[in-house]
Scaffold this active site. Structure first.
Site, PDB file in Angstrom:
ATOM      1  N   ASP A  28      28.892  -1.331  30.549  1.00 13.71           N
ATOM      2  CA  ASP A  28      30.019  -2.173  30.136  1.00 13.71           C
ATOM      3  C   ASP A  28      31.007  -1.419  29.250  1.00 13.71           C
ATOM      4  OD1 ASP A  28      28.215  -2.012  28.033  1.00 13.71           O
ATOM      5  OD2 ASP A  28      27.724  -4.129  28.019  1.00 13.71           O
ATOM      6  N   ASN A  88      20.399 -13.260  21.775  1.00 18.89           N
ATOM      7  CA  ASN A  88      20.486 -14.484  22.584  1.00 18.89           C
ATOM      8  C   ASN A  88      20.048 -14.241  24.034  1.00 18.89           C
ATOM      9  OD1 ASN A  88      22.565 -13.013  23.653  1.00 18.89           O
ATOM     10  ND2 ASN A  88      24.204 -14.452  23.119  1.00 18.89           N
ATOM     11  N   HIS A 143      21.196 -11.779  26.040  1.00 13.90           N
ATOM     12  CA  HIS A 143      22.191 -11.191  26.951  1.00 13.90           C
ATOM     13  C   HIS A 143      21.793  -9.770  27.347  1.00 13.90           C
ATOM     14  CE1 HIS A 143      24.701  -9.668  23.301  1.00 13.90           C
ATOM     15  NE2 HIS A 143      24.220  -8.610  23.889  1.00 13.90           N
ATOM     16  N   GLU A 160      26.402 -13.040  29.015  1.00 11.81           N
ATOM     17  CA  GLU A 160      26.000 -13.958  27.951  1.00 11.81           C
ATOM     18  C   GLU A 160      25.291 -15.174  28.558  1.00 11.81           C
ATOM     19  OE1 GLU A 160      26.304 -13.317  24.867  1.00 11.81           O
ATOM     20  OE2 GLU A 160      27.887 -11.815  24.717  1.00 11.81           O
TER      21      GLU A 160
HETATM   22  C1  F6R Z   1      25.385  -2.411  25.449  1.00 12.18           C
HETATM   23  C2  F6R Z   1      25.107  -3.752  25.956  1.00 12.18           C
HETATM   24  C3  F6R Z   1      24.522  -4.831  25.131  1.00 12.18           C
HETATM   25  C4  F6R Z   1      23.473  -4.365  24.119  1.00 12.18           C
HETATM   26  C5  F6R Z   1      22.938  -5.524  23.310  1.00 12.18           C
HETATM   27  C6  F6R Z   1      21.976  -5.075  22.226  1.00 12.18           C
HETATM   28  O1  F6R Z   1      25.956  -1.604  26.462  1.00 12.18           O
HETATM   29  O2  F6R Z   1      25.402  -3.967  27.080  1.00 12.18           O
HETATM   30  O3  F6R Z   1      23.964  -5.802  25.974  1.00 12.18           O
HETATM   31  O4  F6R Z   1      22.438  -3.730  24.802  1.00 12.18           O
HETATM   32  O5  F6R Z   1      23.984  -6.225  22.701  1.00 12.18           O
HETATM   33  O6  F6R Z   1      22.682  -4.330  21.292  1.00 12.18           O
HETATM   34  P1  F6R Z   1      21.913  -3.546  20.138  1.00 12.18           P
HETATM   35  O7  F6R Z   1      21.105  -2.503  20.816  1.00 12.18           O
HETATM   36  O8  F6R Z   1      23.019  -2.945  19.300  1.00 12.18           O
HETATM   37  O9  F6R Z   1      21.084  -4.538  19.399  1.00 12.18           O
END
Ligand code: F6R
Length: 260
Positions: A81, A150, A152, A157
């Site tokens: 992303d 959550n 995701h 989401e």
């Molecule tokens: C990152 C992504 C997000 C993260 C998620 C966890 O490319 O797509 O889904 O993997 O938000 O983020 P952290 O690792 O910072 O807790």
């Protein structure tokens, strides 16, 4: 350094789970899996994630490269992303993050690096061409994922239905809030992103999800032991044939089967 494998079968699936005694162990184990794939297939296609969870994994990959144990010269990468709109040179972009945390430190050909285009004039066209690339390669060999508190994955989401292909996302308040820690002020956090969809992620031949800390415990429990629902996007992984989830003890705290 200790770690314990088990296969989560509570919902009839067979997700391999590795519970590690520390973030360092988790990172070493995840890097070991990725390195194994690249060593067996030097032109492997890696799906990569940003965020804090895989940073340790990338550090370990850099160490393996520096020790002469890993060669990225033929590796291709596709990131999950990117914020929109944001240029790759912007130090808050995911492209920049990947350069700083991995690509600048190994011998990867930057032409082989792919991140959704946060700078594209036409967002929808950028999504379609990214998905077309993923289709052309027939799915990445392994997709690294983190997970949101959550549930995701990527920027998918919780919502009322799973979204298949790479698409434009409007970020939720909670994600903007969580990501604001990397920005000077919350108003600077972009409100949109381009993200691989659930379908794009599920095309990967293997999935490797890493999660650490108590803030991930509920999401990990629901992902592995809860129903498959779009309100917990990562729960779809129960339907993927080859998933490995590596967690620390804190992120494993809610797993009933592990603690039974
Ligand atoms: C990152 C992504 C997000 C993260 C998620 C966890 O490319 O797509 O889904 O993997 O938000 O983020 P952290 O690792 O910072 O807790």
């Amino acid at each position: 350094m200790s770690a314990k494998w088990y296969t989560c079968e509570s919902r009839g699936n067979n997700v391999k789970v590795l519970v590690c005694d520390s973030y360092e162990t988790l990172s070493k184990k995840a890097a070991g899996i990725l390195a194994g794939i690249v060593n067996v297939k030097p032109d492997a296609v890696l799906g990569l994630a940003t965020g804090s969870s895989p940073v340790g994994t990338y550090k370990e990959l850099i160490k393996l490269y520096e020790a002469g144990l890993l060669d990225f010269s033929k590796v291709r990468t596709y990131n999950l992303d990117e914020y929109y709109p944001l240029a790759p040179e912007n130090d808050q972009s995911y492209h920049y993050f990947m350069n700083v945390n991995l690509f600048d430190h190994v011998n990867i050909d930057k032409e082989s690096v792919h991140v959704p285009d946060g700078n594209a004039a036409d967002m929808n066209e950028a999504c379609a061409s990214y998905e077309a690339m993923l289709n052309e390669i027939g799915g990445v060999d392994i997709q690294v994922l983190g997970i949101g508190g959550n549930g995701h994955i990527g920027f998918n989401e919780p919502c009322d239905e799973f979204v298949g292909p790479t698409h434009v996302v409007s970020l939720t308040e909670s994600t903007i809030q969580a990501n604001s820690r990397f920005f000077e002020k919350i108003e600077d956090v972009p409100t949109k992103a381009i993200s691989m969809g659930i379908g794009s992620i599920m095309k990967a031949k293997k999935i490797l999800l890493v999660a650490n800390g108590a803030g991930k415990a509920e999401a990990i429990a629901k992902t592995l032991e809860g129903p498959i629902v779009p309100q917990v996007p990562a729960s779809i992984l129960q339907l993927h044939p080859d998933v490995t989830i590596i967690v620390d003890e804190a992120a494993a705290a809610g797993l009933k089967e592990y603690h039974a």
